[in-house]
Structure formats: structure tokens, C-alpha cells
Design a protein around this motif. Sequence first.
Motif, short mmCIF file in Angstrom:
data_model
loop_
_atom_site.label_atom_id
_atom_site.label_comp_id
_atom_site.label_asym_id
_atom_site.label_seq_id
_atom_site.Cartn_x
_atom_site.Cartn_y
_atom_site.Cartn_z
N VAL A 107 9.52 16.09 -47.70
CA VAL A 107 8.70 16.68 -46.63
C VAL A 107 8.62 15.66 -45.51
O VAL A 107 8.19 14.53 -45.73
CB VAL A 107 7.29 17.04 -47.14
CG1 VAL A 107 6.42 17.54 -46.00
CG2 VAL A 107 7.36 18.07 -48.24
N GLN A 109 6.89 14.32 -42.13
CA GLN A 109 5.53 14.49 -41.63
C GLN A 109 5.21 13.51 -40.51
O GLN A 109 5.74 12.41 -40.47
CB GLN A 109 4.52 14.35 -42.76
CG GLN A 109 4.54 13.02 -43.47
CD GLN A 109 3.57 12.98 -44.64
OE1 GLN A 109 2.98 14.01 -45.01
NE2 GLN A 109 3.39 11.83 -45.22
N THR A 111 1.71 12.46 -39.75
CA THR A 111 0.34 12.65 -40.24
C THR A 111 -0.70 12.59 -39.12
O THR A 111 -1.68 13.31 -39.15
CB THR A 111 0.01 11.60 -41.31
OG1 THR A 111 0.27 10.30 -40.81
CG2 THR A 111 0.82 11.83 -42.56
N GLY A 114 -0.74 15.94 -37.61
CA GLY A 114 -0.96 17.06 -38.54
C GLY A 114 0.23 17.99 -38.60
O GLY A 114 0.07 19.19 -38.82
N VAL A 115 1.45 17.45 -38.41
CA VAL A 115 2.67 18.25 -38.41
C VAL A 115 3.52 17.83 -39.60
O VAL A 115 3.70 16.64 -39.85
CB VAL A 115 3.47 18.05 -37.10
CG1 VAL A 115 4.77 18.82 -37.13
CG2 VAL A 115 2.62 18.46 -35.90
N GLU A 116 4.02 18.82 -40.33
CA GLU A 116 4.93 18.52 -41.44
C GLU A 116 5.83 19.73 -41.70
O GLU A 116 5.52 20.84 -41.28
CB GLU A 116 4.18 18.13 -42.70
CG GLU A 116 3.34 19.21 -43.31
CD GLU A 116 2.67 18.74 -44.59
OE1 GLU A 116 2.49 19.59 -45.47
OE2 GLU A 116 2.32 17.56 -44.71
N GLY A 117 6.94 19.47 -42.40
CA GLY A 117 7.87 20.54 -42.72
C GLY A 117 8.82 20.10 -43.83
O GLY A 117 9.05 18.90 -44.02
N LEU A 127 12.18 20.61 -37.28
CA LEU A 127 10.73 20.58 -37.14
C LEU A 127 10.43 20.73 -35.65
O LEU A 127 10.84 19.89 -34.84
CB LEU A 127 10.19 19.24 -37.67
CG LEU A 127 8.69 19.07 -37.75
CD1 LEU A 127 8.09 20.07 -38.74
CD2 LEU A 127 8.35 17.67 -38.22
N VAL A 139 7.08 8.85 -37.94
CA VAL A 139 7.68 10.00 -38.62
C VAL A 139 8.15 9.48 -39.98
O VAL A 139 8.91 8.50 -40.04
CB VAL A 139 8.87 10.57 -37.82
CG1 VAL A 139 9.45 11.78 -38.53
CG2 VAL A 139 8.45 10.92 -36.41
N ARG A 142 7.47 12.07 -46.87
CA ARG A 142 6.29 11.92 -47.72
C ARG A 142 6.63 11.46 -49.12
O ARG A 142 6.05 10.49 -49.61
CB ARG A 142 5.52 13.25 -47.77
CG ARG A 142 4.25 13.15 -48.60
CD ARG A 142 3.49 14.43 -48.66
NE ARG A 142 4.29 15.43 -49.34
CZ ARG A 142 4.01 16.73 -49.34
NH1 ARG A 142 2.98 17.16 -48.67
NH2 ARG A 142 4.77 17.58 -49.99
#
Length: 155
Positions: A107, A109, A111, A114-117, A127, A139, A142
Amino acid sequence: MSASAPSMDASSVRRASRGPEPVRHNQVVPWRRLILVAVLLIVGASLVNAIAPRNGRVDDSPSAGAGAIASTPPAPVVEASLPRDKEVRARVGDVIRLVVRAPSADVVQLTSLGVEGPVDAGRPSELVFVADRAGRFPVSLRDAGESIGTLRVTS
């Protein structure tokens, strides 16, 4: 009078001579009919309103909100590929399109934003988001716990 004959008083004799008593109608029935007709009219009008076509007319005047949207230029799109591009530069309001590659499913992210994919193993994943504030945002992947780049947003 004989003992076996029933005794009749004067009111019984008058009732017997007039014939059967007339049937009295319930006086509430006309009101019930009126209420039933009113309810049927309301239900019918509701059905007609529900199935009637809507007027699709749009206000085309210059003061309409659509004109204001059309005059605004689209936001610039910043495209980058991570981890190859270690630092991606953008401005507040830009659309960010990051193409991310990872050796295993993970994943990606940001953080702080608050963006993740999700990222598939060996396949590029995209993304897309809008940079809504200025700053420097790492970037990372995770699950691997690895930083793959930085997004620097200026105002």
C-alpha cells in the motif's frame, strides 16, 4: 278478551297498522363517501405528479453557476513515477498523478495527507489526488516500511 290472546296497548296497535318501521340510514355515510373521493383525488394527483416528465430546462444566463465553473481553468496535472522520481514538486491545487511500482503487493501512502492506495506486485499502480496544502510529504510503502520518495507542495 280471551286469556290466550296477547294484550296490545294503543301504541302497539298504531305501529302494527302503519306497517314495518322504515330503515334509518346512518347519517355518517355521505361524509365517508366525500372523504373517500377526496383521498382518491389526492392519490391520483400524486401518481400523476410522480410519473409526469420533469422540465429539464437549465438557466443558461451568464450569471448562472455553470458559467463561473466553465471560466475557471482546469487544475494542472503533475505526473511522476516513483521510486524513479525521488522528489515530486507541485503547487497547492494541482492534481497529482503518481505511478508507483513495488516488488511485492503493498500500500502506497502519504500519511500526512491521508492518501493511500494499493500497489500490485510488479505492476504499476496509479494514485491520483489534489494537493490541498503546502508542505513536504514523504511517500512510503506501508507493509515494506520503505520510503520511496517525497512530494513537495508549494503555495
